[in-house]
Design a protein around this motif. Structure first.
Motif, short mmCIF file in Angstrom:
data_model
loop_
_atom_site.label_atom_id
_atom_site.label_comp_id
_atom_site.label_asym_id
_atom_site.label_seq_id
_atom_site.Cartn_x
_atom_site.Cartn_y
_atom_site.Cartn_z
N TRP A 282 0.83 -1.20 0.00
CA TRP A 282 0.00 0.00 0.00
C TRP A 282 0.88 1.26 0.00
O TRP A 282 0.62 2.20 -0.76
CB TRP A 282 -0.92 0.01 1.22
CG TRP A 282 -1.66 1.30 1.35
CD1 TRP A 282 -2.79 1.66 0.67
CD2 TRP A 282 -1.29 2.41 2.15
NE1 TRP A 282 -3.14 2.94 1.02
CE2 TRP A 282 -2.24 3.43 1.92
CE3 TRP A 282 -0.24 2.67 3.05
CZ2 TRP A 282 -2.19 4.67 2.55
CZ3 TRP A 282 -0.18 3.90 3.68
CH2 TRP A 282 -1.14 4.88 3.43
N ALA B 76 2.30 1.86 -3.40
CA ALA B 76 1.39 1.84 -4.56
C ALA B 76 0.99 3.25 -4.92
O ALA B 76 0.94 4.14 -4.09
CB ALA B 76 0.16 1.02 -4.22
N ALA C 176 -5.23 1.90 -3.11
CA ALA C 176 -5.63 0.50 -3.10
C ALA C 176 -6.38 0.21 -1.81
O ALA C 176 -6.06 0.76 -0.76
CB ALA C 176 -4.40 -0.38 -3.22
N ASP C 177 -7.37 -0.67 -1.90
CA ASP C 177 -8.17 -1.05 -0.74
C ASP C 177 -7.38 -2.02 0.15
O ASP C 177 -6.89 -3.05 -0.33
CB ASP C 177 -9.46 -1.71 -1.25
CG ASP C 177 -10.21 -2.41 -0.15
OD1 ASP C 177 -10.61 -1.73 0.81
OD2 ASP C 177 -10.39 -3.64 -0.24
N LEU D 214 -5.74 -5.89 -0.34
CA LEU D 214 -4.29 -6.09 -0.28
C LEU D 214 -3.91 -7.17 0.72
O LEU D 214 -3.01 -7.98 0.46
CB LEU D 214 -3.60 -4.76 0.10
CG LEU D 214 -3.56 -3.70 -0.99
CD1 LEU D 214 -3.07 -2.37 -0.42
CD2 LEU D 214 -2.64 -4.13 -2.14
#
Lengths: 200, 200
Positions: B161, B164, B168-169, B173
């Protein structure tokens, strides 16, 4: 007790273990270790950064042995098996020391400071294994997870060995620990499947 | 810049983050943090043991939230799923902070001292989860391995995360990280399958 003749590092190590086991790690000073070894504090600090490091002087050799074994494993072996075989070999060498290695483990578990230092050494070992796996072509994230899984199995096996009676074989212990890790992470399948026809 | 009005701990935290990000963690002193916050070193040490701890003031709340979620999960859920759900929820709360949480992660990766402190917090989290799993009836060794696997998935998801792009959720992840951990530990089955017809 006959005077033990050895190099300064070995004398300091022996003195430290004796005192830690006699009085407890927290209650021993570097000055006392040096005195018991017939050396000075200054000499102690030439070999060790602090009184915790005495218990971890073998960490670089362990790490080198594991990394070498990973690097030199045959190419057709699954990465987790490469790592566990390397750690099994290193762990067997340690556990063959016997009571000394068990005493060290009990010391580490007796002190939060020592436990933290041990964790930091294990993270360093994990990271070194991950680098060695990447050099074998494994992608970074997969290498890190495989290395972590191997180190987890190693620590579990080592704790079981340290608390076991008798002389359990380290290779069997780490294989069992890996199986237990697999069981722990895998999805539980228990919707009472009917037995296939024709089987018992 | 308007003067930021907050309690002493919040002012010290903000000042520390600003300075760490401006100059690098290693090059900031407690005196400088206190000065930037308009407070004294003495006040700093009433709230934090050292300049590393500023980044970990949220660790007890994180641990409590995860332990509570594990304790209160339904009884029929597999232990690894209980742990991952608890960590997914805590991780989502952190990642919703957004850039601040990413900056913190980059700071931790920039300093060996901070990385070590983070590892120690993760070991404490793992041990607390293991105790909560034991309270649910899981045997000690299985509880420890399940907790370690969950924390490994959490750390992997969090690193992904932090690096990224976009948002992103965290739940997705950590699920993906757990799948990758399963792949890493499970035996590889590849008896040279023939390539599917029509592919190269």
């Amino acid at each position: 007790m006959p005077r033990w003749e050895g190099g300064a590092q070995a004398r300091l190590t022996r003195a430290a273990y004796e005192l830690y086991l006699e009085r407890g790690f927290e209650h021993v000073t570097v000055a006392e270790i040096a005195e018991r070894a017939g050396l000075t504090k200054r000499t102690f600090f030439r070999y060790f950064d602090d009184k915790r490091e005495v218990l971890f002087s073998g960490a670089p050799a362990l790490q080198d042995a594991v990394v070498d074994a990973v690097a030199n494993a045959p190419g057709d072996v699954a990465p987790i098996d490469v790592v566990v075989a390397a750690l099994a070999s290193a762990g067997s060498a340690i556990t063959e020391i016997g009571e000394g290695a068990r005493a060290r483990q009990r010391l580490i578990e007796s002190s939060n400071d020592l436990h933290e230092r041990e964790m930091i050494k294990m993270v360093a070992l994990r990271d070194a294994i991950a680098v060695a796996l990447q050099a074998r072509g494994l992608p970074g994230s997969r290498a890190a997870l495989t290395a972590q899984a191997g180190v987890t199995a190693f620590q579990t096996a080592f704790e079981r060995w340290a608390h076991a009676e008798g002389s359990a074989d380290f290779g069997s212990l780490i294989d069992a620990a890996l199986d237990d890790l697999r069981t722990a992470v895998n999805p539980v399948v228990h919707p009472d499947p009917p037995p296939p026809p024709g089987t018992s």
